[in-house]
Design a protein around this motif. Structure first.
Motif, PDB file in Angstrom:
ATOM      1  N   ALA A  63      27.205 -48.442 -13.496  1.00 20.35           N
ATOM      2  CA  ALA A  63      26.790 -47.499 -12.455  1.00 20.35           C
ATOM      3  C   ALA A  63      26.478 -48.225 -11.150  1.00 20.35           C
ATOM      4  O   ALA A  63      26.909 -47.792 -10.079  1.00 20.35           O
ATOM      5  CB  ALA A  63      25.578 -46.704 -12.929  1.00 20.35           C
ATOM      6  N   VAL A  64      25.760 -49.326 -11.211  1.00 29.21           N
ATOM      7  CA  VAL A  64      25.431 -50.093 -10.009  1.00 29.21           C
ATOM      8  C   VAL A  64      26.705 -50.659  -9.390  1.00 29.21           C
ATOM      9  O   VAL A  64      26.886 -50.651  -8.163  1.00 29.21           O
ATOM     10  CB  VAL A  64      24.415 -51.215 -10.331  1.00 29.21           C
ATOM     11  CG1 VAL A  64      24.276 -52.197  -9.177  1.00 29.21           C
ATOM     12  CG2 VAL A  64      23.072 -50.607 -10.696  1.00 29.21           C
ATOM     13  N   TRP A  65      27.622 -51.136 -10.201  1.00 25.42           N
ATOM     14  CA  TRP A  65      28.883 -51.679  -9.700  1.00 25.42           C
ATOM     15  C   TRP A  65      29.688 -50.609  -8.963  1.00 25.42           C
ATOM     16  O   TRP A  65      30.238 -50.866  -7.891  1.00 25.42           O
ATOM     17  CB  TRP A  65      29.670 -52.252 -10.870  1.00 25.42           C
ATOM     18  CG  TRP A  65      31.008 -52.814 -10.478  1.00 25.42           C
ATOM     19  CD1 TRP A  65      31.250 -53.876  -9.667  1.00 25.42           C
ATOM     20  CD2 TRP A  65      32.278 -52.315 -10.856  1.00 25.42           C
ATOM     21  NE1 TRP A  65      32.601 -54.085  -9.534  1.00 25.42           N
ATOM     22  CE2 TRP A  65      33.261 -53.134 -10.263  1.00 25.42           C
ATOM     23  CE3 TRP A  65      32.687 -51.269 -11.668  1.00 25.42           C
ATOM     24  CZ2 TRP A  65      34.613 -52.908 -10.444  1.00 25.42           C
ATOM     25  CZ3 TRP A  65      34.042 -51.068 -11.844  1.00 25.42           C
ATOM     26  CH2 TRP A  65      34.983 -51.869 -11.231  1.00 25.42           C
ATOM     27  N   LEU A  66      29.747 -49.386  -9.538  1.00 19.76           N
ATOM     28  CA  LEU A  66      30.479 -48.305  -8.881  1.00 19.76           C
ATOM     29  C   LEU A  66      29.817 -47.900  -7.565  1.00 19.76           C
ATOM     30  O   LEU A  66      30.506 -47.632  -6.580  1.00 19.76           O
ATOM     31  CB  LEU A  66      30.594 -47.101  -9.820  1.00 19.76           C
ATOM     32  CG  LEU A  66      31.555 -47.268 -11.006  1.00 19.76           C
ATOM     33  CD1 LEU A  66      31.466 -46.073 -11.935  1.00 19.76           C
ATOM     34  CD2 LEU A  66      32.973 -47.465 -10.522  1.00 19.76           C
ATOM     35  N   ILE A  67      28.495 -47.852  -7.545  1.00 17.99           N
ATOM     36  CA  ILE A  67      27.782 -47.493  -6.308  1.00 17.99           C
ATOM     37  C   ILE A  67      28.025 -48.535  -5.231  1.00 17.99           C
ATOM     38  O   ILE A  67      28.345 -48.218  -4.076  1.00 17.99           O
ATOM     39  CB  ILE A  67      26.276 -47.307  -6.586  1.00 17.99           C
ATOM     40  CG1 ILE A  67      26.053 -46.061  -7.424  1.00 17.99           C
ATOM     41  CG2 ILE A  67      25.483 -47.251  -5.281  1.00 17.99           C
ATOM     42  CD1 ILE A  67      24.637 -45.914  -7.949  1.00 17.99           C
ATOM     43  N   ASN A  69      30.516 -50.635  -5.071  1.00 14.64           N
ATOM     44  CA  ASN A  69      31.933 -50.600  -4.734  1.00 14.64           C
ATOM     45  C   ASN A  69      32.233 -49.455  -3.773  1.00 14.64           C
ATOM     46  O   ASN A  69      33.037 -49.599  -2.871  1.00 14.64           O
ATOM     47  CB  ASN A  69      32.769 -50.459  -6.015  1.00 14.64           C
ATOM     48  CG  ASN A  69      34.222 -50.766  -5.779  1.00 14.64           C
ATOM     49  OD1 ASN A  69      34.570 -51.375  -4.769  1.00 14.64           O
ATOM     50  ND2 ASN A  69      35.063 -50.364  -6.699  1.00 14.64           N
ATOM     51  N   HIS A  70      31.544 -48.338  -3.937  1.00 13.13           N
ATOM     52  CA  HIS A  70      31.728 -47.199  -3.020  1.00 13.13           C
ATOM     53  C   HIS A  70      31.250 -47.550  -1.607  1.00 13.13           C
ATOM     54  O   HIS A  70      31.889 -47.194  -0.631  1.00 13.13           O
ATOM     55  CB  HIS A  70      30.968 -45.982  -3.553  1.00 13.13           C
ATOM     56  CG  HIS A  70      31.002 -44.795  -2.635  1.00 13.13           C
ATOM     57  ND1 HIS A  70      32.148 -44.052  -2.444  1.00 13.13           N
ATOM     58  CD2 HIS A  70      30.048 -44.246  -1.845  1.00 13.13           C
ATOM     59  CE1 HIS A  70      31.888 -43.096  -1.583  1.00 13.13           C
ATOM     60  NE2 HIS A  70      30.606 -43.191  -1.204  1.00 13.13           N
ATOM     61  N   TYR A  71      30.129 -48.267  -1.498  1.00  9.95           N
ATOM     62  CA  TYR A  71      29.623 -48.663  -0.172  1.00  9.95           C
ATOM     63  C   TYR A  71      30.532 -49.692   0.486  1.00  9.95           C
ATOM     64  O   TYR A  71      30.661 -49.746   1.695  1.00  9.95           O
ATOM     65  CB  TYR A  71      28.210 -49.219  -0.281  1.00  9.95           C
ATOM     66  CG  TYR A  71      27.156 -48.151  -0.432  1.00  9.95           C
ATOM     67  CD1 TYR A  71      27.030 -47.151   0.507  1.00  9.95           C
ATOM     68  CD2 TYR A  71      26.295 -48.159  -1.522  1.00  9.95           C
ATOM     69  CE1 TYR A  71      26.057 -46.170   0.383  1.00  9.95           C
ATOM     70  CE2 TYR A  71      25.324 -47.178  -1.662  1.00  9.95           C
ATOM     71  CZ  TYR A  71      25.222 -46.188  -0.706  1.00  9.95           C
ATOM     72  OH  TYR A  71      24.278 -45.226  -0.841  1.00  9.95           O
ATOM     73  N   GLU A  72      31.179 -50.507  -0.319  1.00 14.58           N
ATOM     74  CA  GLU A  72      32.068 -51.532   0.233  1.00 14.58           C
ATOM     75  C   GLU A  72      33.319 -50.898   0.857  1.00 14.58           C
ATOM     76  O   GLU A  72      33.788 -51.352   1.889  1.00 14.58           O
ATOM     77  CB  GLU A  72      32.477 -52.489  -0.882  1.00 14.58           C
ATOM     78  CG  GLU A  72      33.331 -53.644  -0.435  1.00 14.58           C
ATOM     79  CD  GLU A  72      33.734 -54.504  -1.608  1.00 14.58           C
ATOM     80  OE1 GLU A  72      33.189 -55.610  -1.722  1.00 14.58           O
ATOM     81  OE2 GLU A  72      34.583 -54.048  -2.400  1.00 14.58           O
ATOM     82  N   ILE A  73      33.812 -49.843   0.230  1.00  4.04           N
ATOM     83  CA  ILE A  73      35.010 -49.174   0.716  1.00  4.04           C
ATOM     84  C   ILE A  73      34.691 -48.380   1.985  1.00  4.04           C
ATOM     85  O   ILE A  73      35.491 -48.340   2.915  1.00  4.04           O
ATOM     86  CB  ILE A  73      35.590 -48.255  -0.376  1.00  4.04           C
ATOM     87  CG1 ILE A  73      36.109 -49.098  -1.539  1.00  4.04           C
ATOM     88  CG2 ILE A  73      36.707 -47.388   0.182  1.00  4.04           C
ATOM     89  CD1 ILE A  73      36.537 -48.296  -2.739  1.00  4.04           C
ATOM     90  N   SER A  74      33.541 -47.755   2.081  1.00  7.63           N
ATOM     91  CA  SER A  74      33.213 -46.909   3.230  1.00  7.63           C
ATOM     92  C   SER A  74      32.952 -47.646   4.490  1.00  7.63           C
ATOM     93  O   SER A  74      32.786 -48.690   4.789  1.00  7.63           O
ATOM     94  CB  SER A  74      31.956 -46.094   2.935  1.00  7.63           C
ATOM     95  OG  SER A  74      32.209 -45.238   1.869  1.00  7.63           O
TER      96      SER A  74
END
Length: 74
Positions: A63-67, A69-74
């Protein structure tokens, strides 16, 4: 007249199992079997608790990795 007379309770000559005479060796055998079952159950519960804890930690890491990863893309 039998209409007003109450029926008498039946009497049985039953003795429960725990009051009957039994061999003490049979009791010892049952006690030793019970102890082995109890010890096996304790070991199994500890390993299942560890597995559940491991799955929870793994889920949190994902869950932390996905969160992140989402901030890195945005």
């Amino acid at each position: 007249m039998n209409l007003f007379q109450q029926r008498k309770n039946k009497r049985f000559s039953y003795t429960p199992r725990h009051l009957r005479d039994s061999d003490s060796s049979l009791d010892d055998n049952i006690k030793s079997q019970w102890e082995t079952v109890r010890s096996r159950g304790k070991k199994g519960s500890k390993s299942s608790n560890k597995l559940i804890l491991l799955l929870i930690v793994l889920g949190m890491i994902i869950a932390v990795w996905l969160i992140l990863n989402h901030y890195e893309i945005s």
